[in-house]
Design an enzyme around this catalytic site. Sequence first.
Site, PDB file in Angstrom:
ATOM      1  N   PRO A   1     -13.901  -0.356   8.477  1.00  0.00           N
ATOM      2  CA  PRO A   1     -13.019  -0.829   9.549  1.00  0.00           C
ATOM      3  C   PRO A   1     -12.242  -2.101   9.216  1.00  0.00           C
ATOM      4  CG  PRO A   1     -15.270  -0.498  10.355  1.00  0.00           C
ATOM      5  CD  PRO A   1     -15.295  -0.225   8.889  1.00  0.00           C
TER       6      PRO A   1
ATOM      7  N   GLU B   1      -0.579   4.187   4.108  1.00  0.00           N
ATOM      8  CA  GLU B   1       0.868   4.210   4.299  1.00  0.00           C
ATOM      9  C   GLU B   1       1.282   4.415   5.751  1.00  0.00           C
ATOM     10  OE1 GLU B   1       2.643   6.166   0.443  1.00  0.00           O
ATOM     11  OE2 GLU B   1       0.626   6.887   0.779  1.00  0.00           O
TER      12      GLU B   1
ATOM     13  N   THR C   1      -6.305  -2.071  -1.551  1.00  0.00           N
ATOM     14  CA  THR C   1      -6.517  -1.489  -0.233  1.00  0.00           C
ATOM     15  C   THR C   1      -7.943  -1.645   0.280  1.00  0.00           C
ATOM     16  OG1 THR C   1      -6.912   0.524  -1.469  1.00  0.00           O
ATOM     17  CG2 THR C   1      -4.752   0.285  -0.468  1.00  0.00           C
TER      18      THR C   1
ATOM     19  N   LYS D   1      -8.758  10.644   7.251  1.00  0.00           N
ATOM     20  CA  LYS D   1      -7.309  10.683   7.020  1.00  0.00           C
ATOM     21  C   LYS D   1      -6.889   9.341   6.414  1.00  0.00           C
ATOM     22  CE  LYS D   1      -6.266  13.575  11.073  1.00  0.00           C
ATOM     23  NZ  LYS D   1      -5.589  13.562  12.400  1.00  0.00           N
TER      24      LYS D   1
ATOM     25  N   GLN E   1      -5.223  -2.998   6.171  1.00  0.00           N
ATOM     26  CA  GLN E   1      -4.153  -2.125   5.684  1.00  0.00           C
ATOM     27  C   GLN E   1      -3.079  -1.922   6.732  1.00  0.00           C
ATOM     28  OE1 GLN E   1      -3.225  -0.391   2.739  1.00  0.00           O
ATOM     29  NE2 GLN E   1      -4.388  -2.219   2.309  1.00  0.00           N
TER      30      GLN E   1
ATOM     31  N   PHE F   1       1.404   0.275  -4.606  1.00  0.00           N
ATOM     32  CA  PHE F   1       2.228   0.906  -3.572  1.00  0.00           C
ATOM     33  C   PHE F   1       3.254   1.865  -4.129  1.00  0.00           C
ATOM     34  CE2 PHE F   1       0.899  -2.754  -0.821  1.00  0.00           C
ATOM     35  CZ  PHE F   1       0.213  -1.972   0.082  1.00  0.00           C
TER      36      PHE F   1
HETATM   37 MO1  MOS Z   1       2.012   5.528  -2.620  1.00  0.00          MO
HETATM   38  S1  MOS Z   1       4.040   5.187  -2.502  1.00  0.00           S
HETATM   39  O1  MOS Z   1       1.942   7.196  -2.299  1.00  0.00           O
HETATM   40  O2  MOS Z   1       1.706   5.095  -4.233  1.00  0.00           O
END
Ligand code: MOS
Length: 713
Positions: free
Chosen positions: A606, A679, A465, A675, A612, A237
């Site tokens: 999906p 985040e 992820t 897309k 996520q 992250f």
């Molecule tokens: Mo993420 S904060 O763009 O690694």
Amino acid sequence: MPDGFGTDHQRIDGRAKVTGGARYASDVVVGNVAHAWLVTSAIARGRITGFEDAEARAVPGVLEVFTHRNMQGAVAETEFFAKGGYVGSTIRPLESDQVWHAGQIVALVVADTLEAAREAAQRLRVRYAEEAPAAGFDAAGVEVVAASDAGFEDAGVGDADSAFAAAAVKVEASYSTPTQHHNPIELFTTTASWAGGKLTLHEGSQFVHGLKHGIAAQLRIDPADVHVVSPFIGGAFGARGSITQRTALVAEAARRLGRPVKLVPTRAQGFTIATYRAETRQQVKLAASRDGRLQALVHEGWEVTSRPDAYKVGGTATTSRIYACPNVRTKVHMVHADRNTPGFMRSPPELPYMFALESAMDELAYALDMDPVQLRRINDTQREPIKGLPYSSRNLVGCLDAGARAFGWERRSPAPRSMRDGEWQVGWGVATSIYPAHIGTATARVTLLPDGRARVQTAAHDVGTGAYTAIGLAAAEGLGLALERIVVELGDSDLPPAPVAGGSNTTASVCNVVIKACEEIRARRAQGQQGAIEVYAENVPEGLPPDSIGKLYQGRNALGGGLEGGKQAMAAFGAIFLEVRVHDRTREVRVPRVLGAFAAGRIVSPRQARSQLTGGLIWGIGAALHEQTEIDPRSARYMNDNMAEYLVPVNADIRQVEVLLLDEQDTQANPLGIKGIGELGNVGTNAALANAVFHATGTRPRDLPVRIEHLMA
Ligand code: MOS
């Protein structure tokens, strides 16, 4: 049965992860390894005047005590990542006697055993000449610099100040968001070993090619002699995106000792040897005509950073472009303090800055006596207002409508303090989520084997992820195979380069190049080629320079898309609806339910997408109610640098979390219309929560996290 985009699967690495079969960098066993322990600074500002190391060196098994006395000059100066370099901090520990922040590495002790290294580290005495530090905002001695003076652009259009002065309805308020620290399950470990002049690094990384080239530059060696291995990552992250200081030190220690060295720092050390989310203060002014159309938007931010590094959060690049508004002024300032350099943390700009904008939008809705969903609807736009770029696709209104319907928003009574359940005040809040859709230059190798299996190789990263699965599904789609026939190899700098796992670009970047390779394989099959077919493919997304392939091979990212760069604005959108209950007497805040409706282009995988977004919503609740690094203003030290006192949501905090995924076909953003969603989920949730708290209580939380004491009468 062939699989492909949109088919529902368990993650292909899931079994290995839950059975312990997945080997993280920290797990790797290297023969004859020596163990390192860090000594970190007890002061935040000043100089090291001496070491008493006799006792440390006398501990049986100690091999060396590395300090600036014997390491000076070992690590070359390199550029900050924002200036095109690799490092997340230009502070070079063990380079001089200077101390820039509390917890800076001041010594690295290496011994035959972990226990001996730790004992020796504890016996090392460091003497300092201490100066009074400036811990952050309001401290004497901070240096405030306009981001525009550091080379960053402040977005703006029209004359926001005049429009604000003249407008019929206006709100103006200040908001703040706290320092937050990454607390990945896997600590910031590094194992370095040398063989025949070649360095192998086992380290969790969001950018193995960047790490390879950056370390080579720091150690003045040929990048071809560096191999980074990072197939699994125990939490990232953002914290493992740019190079941290420990890696070069561990590698240099291993080189000098002629022995592999492994460092497993403590969790507390992770607070000061890695990056973290910067504290912000923000001021927002919004003005509208009586029908609710925005006339002026002013958004200013102040962000704490270290003395030497201009790390910019800069979420105004996004907040200035979401709503139709003819007059926009933004300005960002950096506040240089005696702190370690902050950096990326999930939705770095949007999480703090959308908190302020979306709180202010709620305040404006009350000033207009208008439903907050309706206010967002009527200020929707298919063109961002700064440069007038069309959005490649944008379905915020669809998210607001679907979310409101599923949440039952029409049953909300608008007045604050008007909903209740027994001893609990009930509040419902809404906020917009947005995350720029990025795509980067990427390469991959796909091999179709004669037995009908296929292998995908690319130095992308699965930071937890589900990237293995998404990339596997791309190959399944491209070759018409079942997912179980695909082997995916990621996270190794010997593989063809792919971008940093940052900015939520991986799925778009890698799926597009994998599909390209698969098309070539199919073409060769159609031409009659037999046997194994191996295809290497490169993809330079529209708008990026052709030489970005060469740059990628030097460990430099080329990311396109987003809101600012090209001929279009590209972003994923969402609407967050959230219910809080605030107890009449204890003032505790509970979140019985949160719902996010998202329009994020083609959904590749999906189950992992839902996962996520669910995790993002939970993170958003944590960002609103729990997470805050406490800083002692006298010593500029982090006080709660442990998992007992650094609060994150636990199961009891999280009740019902619902994710709606809207169909969205975007033929403009990239050929596959993908897309990023990594985040998107945690943006806006903090504002939805604060807005819900206002609705429940009539008290407007403008400073995060929302705590009981803020809600006492
Ligand atoms: Mo993420 S904060 O763009 O690694």
